[in-house]
Write a protein that holds these residues in place. Structure first.
Motif, mmCIF file in Angstrom:
data_model
loop_
_atom_site.group_PDB
_atom_site.id
_atom_site.type_symbol
_atom_site.label_atom_id
_atom_site.label_comp_id
_atom_site.label_asym_id
_atom_site.label_seq_id
_atom_site.Cartn_x
_atom_site.Cartn_y
_atom_site.Cartn_z
ATOM 1 N N LEU A 1 7.574 23.198 -10.917
ATOM 2 C CA LEU A 1 7.904 21.783 -11.051
ATOM 3 C C LEU A 1 6.667 21.001 -11.457
ATOM 4 C CD1 LEU A 1 10.187 21.248 -7.925
ATOM 5 C CD2 LEU A 1 10.829 21.855 -10.250
ATOM 6 N N ASP A 2 6.859 20.011 -12.326
ATOM 7 C CA ASP A 2 5.746 19.183 -12.774
ATOM 8 C C ASP A 2 5.258 18.295 -11.628
ATOM 9 O OD1 ASP A 2 3.901 17.737 -14.160
ATOM 10 O OD2 ASP A 2 5.353 16.515 -15.227
ATOM 11 N N GLY A 3 6.200 17.535 -11.047
ATOM 12 C CA GLY A 3 5.845 16.706 -9.901
ATOM 13 C C GLY A 3 4.915 15.558 -10.222
ATOM 14 N N GLY A 4 4.824 15.172 -11.481
ATOM 15 C CA GLY A 4 3.953 14.067 -11.848
ATOM 16 C C GLY A 4 4.553 12.721 -11.484
ATOM 17 N N ALA A 5 3.682 11.697 -11.432
ATOM 18 C CA ALA A 5 4.121 10.341 -11.082
ATOM 19 C C ALA A 5 4.686 9.673 -12.333
ATOM 20 C CB ALA A 5 2.961 9.533 -10.502
ATOM 21 N N THR A 6 5.930 9.918 -12.613
ATOM 22 C CA THR A 6 6.574 9.347 -13.791
ATOM 23 C C THR A 6 7.012 7.911 -13.500
ATOM 24 O OG1 THR A 6 8.731 10.181 -13.100
ATOM 25 C CG2 THR A 6 7.378 11.644 -14.446
ATOM 26 N N ALA A 7 7.532 7.276 -14.541
ATOM 27 C CA ALA A 7 7.997 5.894 -14.387
ATOM 28 C C ALA A 7 9.132 5.813 -13.373
ATOM 29 C CB ALA A 7 8.440 5.343 -15.740
ATOM 30 N N THR A 8 9.984 6.825 -13.360
ATOM 31 C CA THR A 8 11.081 6.830 -12.393
ATOM 32 C C THR A 8 10.555 6.901 -10.969
ATOM 33 O OG1 THR A 8 12.484 7.933 -14.025
ATOM 34 C CG2 THR A 8 13.193 8.017 -11.724
ATOM 35 N N PRO B 1 3.800 7.423 -4.570
ATOM 36 C CA PRO B 1 3.947 8.214 -5.810
ATOM 37 C C PRO B 1 2.809 9.207 -6.024
ATOM 38 C CG PRO B 1 4.410 5.899 -6.229
ATOM 39 C CD PRO B 1 3.814 5.974 -4.848
ATOM 40 N N LEU B 2 1.601 8.838 -5.572
ATOM 41 C CA LEU B 2 0.479 9.757 -5.741
ATOM 42 C C LEU B 2 0.598 10.964 -4.829
ATOM 43 C CD1 LEU B 2 -2.421 7.136 -5.970
ATOM 44 C CD2 LEU B 2 -1.130 8.200 -7.834
ATOM 45 N N LEU B 3 1.224 10.785 -3.664
ATOM 46 C CA LEU B 3 1.423 11.900 -2.746
ATOM 47 C C LEU B 3 2.656 12.723 -3.096
ATOM 48 C CD1 LEU B 3 0.623 10.257 0.708
ATOM 49 C CD2 LEU B 3 -0.823 11.785 -0.629
ATOM 50 N N ALA B 4 3.602 12.109 -3.797
ATOM 51 C CA ALA B 4 4.872 12.800 -4.060
ATOM 52 C C ALA B 4 4.662 14.055 -4.895
ATOM 53 C CB ALA B 4 5.839 11.848 -4.762
ATOM 54 N N PRO C 1 0.821 -1.233 0.000
ATOM 55 C CA PRO C 1 0.000 0.000 0.000
ATOM 56 C C PRO C 1 0.851 1.278 0.000
ATOM 57 C CG PRO C 1 -0.873 -1.594 1.553
ATOM 58 C CD PRO C 1 0.450 -2.126 1.099
ATOM 59 N N ALA C 2 1.967 1.227 0.711
ATOM 60 C CA ALA C 2 2.850 2.408 0.715
ATOM 61 C C ALA C 2 3.411 2.669 -0.669
ATOM 62 C CB ALA C 2 3.975 2.206 1.724
ATOM 63 N N ALA C 3 3.748 1.590 -1.401
ATOM 64 C CA ALA C 3 4.281 1.751 -2.750
ATOM 65 C C ALA C 3 3.249 2.323 -3.707
ATOM 66 C CB ALA C 3 4.790 0.408 -3.278
ATOM 67 N N LEU C 4 1.983 2.084 -3.449
ATOM 68 C CA LEU C 4 0.930 2.624 -4.297
ATOM 69 C C LEU C 4 0.571 4.066 -3.940
ATOM 70 C CD1 LEU C 4 -1.467 -0.482 -4.446
ATOM 71 C CD2 LEU C 4 0.117 0.312 -6.214
#
Length: 800
Positions: A86-93, A63-66, A57-60
């Motif tokens: 800053l874009d701050g989107g949830a990219t693949a990285t 990224p959405l909170l980042a 759950p933390a891994a999911l």
């Protein structure tokens, strides 16, 4: 990257501590499962399933909170001031980092289960140090950290970029080892605190044996019997405090460094890199600008030294440079207010005839008489008036040709009302008449000035005032002839009367010899100017304090005596501007600072030597620099690029993205470090409470009041927190002094000039320590007050 590595270190340690506490909590259950035939693999699998249920759950979610958190952070810090979005989107990285971090967290939770049930039973006396430390692992870690720090210091000294370096194409590169060096130092310093546990345990045991109170005896006995039980949370607090102080110190030091760099580049609130016109009507114009409190003329030049080195020379009017070059106190051996004391020249009376205040025009009559008939072949000589303003700047005003007819001819020209001008001399030059020479007499009528309302005021001539007059000329072949003394007199009615012989010249079609009469006000013998020099100049010139050296200034060789030495002089050397940042240090011959008026007094006694100002240093009232700069740039004869404003330079430095990014992240790092430490310590305290539940139950059953037990728990945890705060603060202060000067860089990834002055704001440090200490202490006290039922605890203990 540096603070990210430290944050990963802190988070990983907190996770391992909590995982170890969880393993200890279920140690009894694990022993029962092993006794009933459960394999280690099955137990590990159960722990892995439990860890994945927490990590996935933390891994999911992470990224959405980042993205929102990053945008929130960038919108309120240094990045927002420079307009960076800053874009701050949830990219693949971002997703990849989240998955790797979650798996690492799961592994940290599972790892203790692999050795569960194989440790010593609780209740026995444990070793005072862990086995790795007894084998010298902490000393090995310290050696590795020392090597990494040595490489970081070496890179910063040789290249100037520390962890950053540029290739020939200008691309920046990062050395991973040097990035990790501060984290290694932080970890090594934290682990070394475990060496303090054995002597602390012995002291606690002696205190427990010699004490009379129950609280003191129990607390000392617990600590001496199991010193390593509290080592984990204490080290976590030490790590968090030191890391938080490093973040606070780096941010405050970076801010101070930008201010220091702006001071060093500008030298004053406002500096104009151009000279004033040779026009007495504009004398003192810079001091009349809005918001300017004082203006100081300066002359900047370079002088050649041996070894293909050059030194900067600044002649600055120290009497009017009220901001003292904005030099930082640590760059010299005396306070800024006394910087100019060693070169301050003796104050002498002004030379010449001072014009009355508020004078806007100067008027006088001039006549030239000749004994006998005037040679018709001679041209009319040309008259020039010599003036000097309150700064000692010379002005030469052409008054035009004066007919040799014995008649009075008026001279009238504008002067500055606030220039503080004085008439210091006259120059008369012309061609020698052909045939017989002439005896001429120049007469200057009473000097008068006119104010704005049209009122005339006489220029007073002091009683006994005299002139120094000299006649020079060129011979038939154009060679210079030595000067001859001529008679000159002064009176209130006629400030100047001077007689001279023009000499004669043959009738030659290709050349006419000339003559010149120069009349100047008497001046006292000028003393040898004194200089403040930098360490680099002493090294390059092979000189020492008190020695006299020759300096080339405005085409003249000047003998000066070294009166004082400083480490650096603002506006000189590397670091003054971006283009000079990459210049080789070995060509920098240092700098000298002279007093402008002292040099001008020497030049005034040399015919043909002129010292003008090619810079102006302006001191402005607080908040008025922008207004003065706008007025300057609005003038048609001023190039806006020649106006340097200290506040504008500071804003440019603060807005550089290379520094603004870390500055936006550092406050968050300090907060996160305090939160992680508080949570980890609180979890550890909860585990300790549960472990000692039976002990507290026995004490409650024997009649010990709950408030007394609460005070005992608060005292135990308070002592641990105090020790951690003290050690963490000392470690943080040491790391700030060692690391921060090596990681604060300019926008060109070079070491700033002047060097970084480490700052540790007391208020922010106090807030950090209070935040780290408050939460765990409150949780521990709350749990102690709540407590458990002693009867139930005793029944559980009896069943076991």
């Amino acid at each position: 990257m540096i603070v990210a590595v430290q944050l990963v270190l802190l988070a990983g340690y907190a996770l391992l501590l909590v995982a170890r506490l969880l393993s200890s909590e279920r140690d009894g259950e694990t022993r029962v499962l092993r006794a009933r035939g459960g394999s280690r693999g099955r137990i590990t699998a159960l722990a892995a399933i439990e860890a994945l249920l927490l990590a996935l759950p933390a891994a999911l979610v992470a990224p959405l909170l980042a993205g929102p958190l990053t945008r929130l952070l960038a919108g309120r810090g240094a990045l927002s001031r420079i307009g960076l979005r800053l874009d701050g989107g949830a990219t693949a990285t971002v997703w990849l980092v989240a998955v790797v971090a979650a798996l690492a967290c799961a592994l940290a939770v599972v790892a203790p289960a692999l050795t569960a049930g194989a440790g010593e039973r609780r209740g026995g006396r444990t070793a005072s140090l862990p086995a790795p430390l007894r084998a010298g692992a902490d000393l090995g870690l310290l050696a590795i950290a020392a090597v990494a720090y040595w490489q970081l210091d070496r890179r910063a000294a040789d290249v100037g970029g520390g962890v950053l370096s540029g290739d020939r194409q200008g691309r920046l590169g990062v050395d991973p080892l040097l990035v990790a060096a501060p984290a290694l130092l932080l970890l090594a310093g934290t682990v070394l605190t475990l060496r303090l546990l054995p002597p602390a345990a012995r002291l606690a045991e002696r205190g427990a044996a010699g004490g009379r109170g129950l609280i003191t005896a129990l607390s000392g006995w617990q600590f001496s019997r199991r010193p390593l039980r509290n080592a984990g949370p204490v080290l976590l607090l030490v790590l968090a405090v030191a890391m938080g102080m490093l973040a606070i110190g780096q941010r405050a030091s970076w801010d101070r460094s930008q201010s220091d760099q702006a001071d060093f580049r500008a030298g004053a609130s406002l500096r104009v890199t151009t000279g004033a016109d040779d026009d007495p009507a504009k004398a003192g114009g810079y001091a009349r600008l809005p918001g300017v409190r004082d203006a100081a003329p300066a002359f900047r030049a370079t002088t050649e030294l041996s070894g293909d080195r050059t030194a900067s020379v600044i002649a600055l009017d120290t009497a009017h440079a009220t901001e003292r070059m904005l030099i930082r106190d640590d760059l010299g051996d005396r306070p800024r207010e006394r910087l100019f004391d060693p070169i301050d020249p003796p104050r002498t009376a002004r030379a010449g005839l001072a014009l009355p205040e508020r004078s806007e025009r100067l008027r006088f009559d001039v006549r030239i008489t000749v004994a006998g008939a005037h040679a018709a072949t001679a041209d009319d000589p040309v008259l020039a008036v010599l003036l000097e303003d309150r700064y000692g700047l010379p002005y030469r005003v052409p008054a035009g040709a004066v007919p040799v007819d014995g008649k009075a001819h008026p001279v009238d020209f504008a002067v500055a009302a606030e220039g503080g001008l004085a008439v210091t001399g006259f120059e008369l030059s012309g061609n020698r008449p052909t045939g017989a020479g002439e005896s001429q007499r120049l007469g200057i009528g009473a000097l008068r000035t006119v104010t704005a309302d049209g009122t005339e005021h006489p220029v007073p001539v002091p009683e006994g005032f005299g002139w120094h007059a000299e006649l020079t000329g060129t011979g038939n072949g154009g060679e210079a002839e030595p000067g001859e003394a001529v008679d000159a007199a002064a009176s209130a009615k006629s400030p100047l009367t001077v007689g001279y012989d023009t000499g004669s010249a043959p009738n030659m079609w290709n050349y006419t010899p000339a003559f010149s009469v120069r009349v100047t006000a008497p001046r006292p013998t000028a003393p040898m100017p004194k200089a403040i020099v930098t360490d680099a100049y002493l090294k390059a010139a092979g000189a020492k304090k008190g020695q006299s050296v020759d300096v080339t200034l405005a085409g003249e060789t000047l003998r000066v005596r070294i009166a004082d030495v400083v480490r650096r002089l603002p506006t000189t050397g590397t670091g003054v501007d971006d283009s000079a940042a990459g210049r080789a240090e070995d060509r920098d011959g240092g700098a000298l600072l002279l007093d402008f008026r002292a040099v001008g007094q020497v030049f005034a006694q040399r015919p043909g030597a002129v010292l003008t100002a090619n810079e102006w240093w302006l001191s402005t009232a607080p908040g008025q620099a922008a207004k003065a700069a706008a007025a300057l740039r609005a003038q048609p004869y001023t190039d806006p690029a020649q106006v340097l404003v200290r506040d504008e330079i500071a804003r440019e430095l603060v807005g550089d993205p290379l520094g603004a990014g870390p500055q936006a992240a550092l406050p968050a790092v300090a907060v996160v470090a305090a939160a992680l430490a508080a949570v980890g310590f609180a979890v550890s305290a909860v585990g300790a409470q549960r472990e000692r539940a039976a002990e507290f139950a026995v004490l409650r059953a024997l009649g010990t009041p709950r408030r007394r037990l609460t005070r005992m728990i608060a005292a135990e945890q308070g002592v641990l927190i105090a020790i951690a705060l003290l050690v963490g603060a000392v470690l943080g202060a040491v790391l700030n002094r060692a690391v921060v000067p090596l990681v604060v860089l300019t926008g060109q990834a070079t070491a700033p000039v002047p060097g970084v002055l480490v700052q540790l704001p007391a208020g922010q440090i106090a807030a950090l320590l209070a935040g780290v200490a408050a939460l765990p202490l409150v949780i521990v006290v709350a749990l102690a007050l709540r407590g458990a039922d002693p009867a139930a605890s005793l029944r559980v203990q009896g069943d076991n």
